[in-house]
Design an enzyme around this catalytic site. Structure first.
Site, PDB file in Angstrom:
ATOM      1  N   HIS A 138       0.812  -1.215   0.000  1.00 25.88           N
ATOM      2  CA  HIS A 138       0.000   0.000   0.000  1.00 25.88           C
ATOM      3  C   HIS A 138       0.844   1.262   0.000  1.00 25.88           C
ATOM      4  O   HIS A 138       1.910   1.327   0.616  1.00 25.88           O
ATOM      5  CB  HIS A 138      -0.933   0.011   1.208  1.00 25.88           C
ATOM      6  CG  HIS A 138      -0.213  -0.024   2.532  1.00 25.88           C
ATOM      7  ND1 HIS A 138       0.212   1.110   3.187  1.00 25.88           N
ATOM      8  CD2 HIS A 138       0.164  -1.064   3.315  1.00 25.88           C
ATOM      9  CE1 HIS A 138       0.792   0.782   4.318  1.00 25.88           C
ATOM     10  NE2 HIS A 138       0.796  -0.537   4.427  1.00 25.88           N
ATOM     11  N   ASP A 139       0.383   2.245  -0.736  1.00 28.25           N
ATOM     12  CA  ASP A 139       0.960   3.588  -0.763  1.00 28.25           C
ATOM     13  C   ASP A 139       2.358   3.649  -1.382  1.00 28.25           C
ATOM     14  O   ASP A 139       3.043   4.668  -1.248  1.00 28.25           O
ATOM     15  CB  ASP A 139       1.006   4.200   0.647  1.00 28.25           C
ATOM     16  CG  ASP A 139      -0.354   4.245   1.308  1.00 28.25           C
ATOM     17  OD1 ASP A 139      -1.208   5.023   0.829  1.00 28.25           O
ATOM     18  OD2 ASP A 139      -0.568   3.507   2.290  1.00 28.25           O
TER      19      ASP A 139
ATOM     20  N   GLY B 178       4.992  -1.074   2.762  1.00 33.41           N
ATOM     21  CA  GLY B 178       4.179   0.114   2.569  1.00 33.41           C
ATOM     22  C   GLY B 178       4.980   1.398   2.529  1.00 33.41           C
ATOM     23  O   GLY B 178       5.998   1.546   3.201  1.00 33.41           O
TER      24      GLY B 178
END
Length: 258
Positions: A120-121, A138
């Protein structure tokens, strides 16, 4: 458009002309797939996800799934993918979180080999290669033309700046400056990818100046501020590429891999 009868494509998905979707693949709502893409069998694409043109996704990939961050509570986040990427078998790419910018971004012309994971991200630039079993945690940022060797892991919030290279089986705990090669567990600096520069047709003058830059940062026992000042005074005026190295040193928040 060619969609196999066993594929499940949500009526709200936007599928461009020329897309091929193979058997037993699931395409969810809020998914946009650009022209010329080919989605292999047994793939799941979940939205909100926007995929550009001419991407190829091999079997058993999971693209745009909810992230594994325990803070994630089902908020609407997204995944953005550029053009001409290849995701080999069993790759996983997760959407962002509201704790960051709510988006995971992947550029164009990247190769993600078998079982790569983009958390994520993360932000991945263009023309990168992730070898088999690479995992980036992440909030990791990867520049352009970065090569990550197989079975390597990148700690969350690390930055791998453009043209850097990670040896196979490495653990990255700090930022990797532009052009620098690292390897090991934990990783240590091992020079610059000069052979890669030659293959790209870079001039001998540029390569020699980058060699001098590496020695200033890694071999002269200078503080980071001292090294940056010397790079700016001695090399930046004659070698613009050194600016990329300087920028990566100045922007590092975790400290650089030594």
């Amino acid at each position: 458009m060619q969609i196999h009868p066993t594929a499940l494509v949500d009526s709200q998905a936007r599928i461009a002309e020329g897309v091929i979707i193979h058997p037993y693949t699931i395409i969810g709502p809020d998914v946009e797939i650009g022209a010329g893409c080919e989605i292999g069998p047994h793939v799941v694409v979940k939205g909100p996800t926007v995929m550009g043109r001419n991407n190829r996704v091999f079997q058993f990939c999971s693209i745009g799934e909810d992230c594994q961050d325990k803070k994630y509570k089902g908020e609407v986040t997204r995944l953005e993918i550029g053009d001409d990427n290849v995701f080999r078998e069993a790759c996983t790419v997760h959407r962002g979180t509201i704790q960051d910018e709510s988006v995971t971004r992947i550029g164009s012309r990247n190769l993600f080999m078998v079982n790569s994971h983009v958390a994520h991200d993360c932000v991945v630039g263009d023309d990168c290669i992730f070898a088999n079993n690479v995992g980036i945690a992440g909030h990791v940022k990867v520049g352009n033309s970065v090569i990550i060797g197989g079975n390597s892991g990148i700690h969350q919030f690390c930055v791998l700046s453009s043209y850097s290279m990670v040896g196979g089986g490495s653990l990255i705990l700090k930022d990797v400056p532009a052009f620098v090669m690292v390897s090991g567990n934990p990783a240590q600096a091992a020079g610059m990818n000069f052979e890669g520069m030659r293959r790209r047709g870079w001039t001998s003058e540029t390569i020699n100046n980058l060699k001098r830059a590496y020695k200033i940062v890694y071999r002269q026992s200078l503080t980071m501020d001292e090294a940056i000042r010397q790079l700016e005074q001695d090399l930046l005026p004659v070698c613009p590429e050194v600016g990329l190295l300087i920028d990566s040193l100045k922007s590092s928040s975790r400290g650089i891999t030594r």
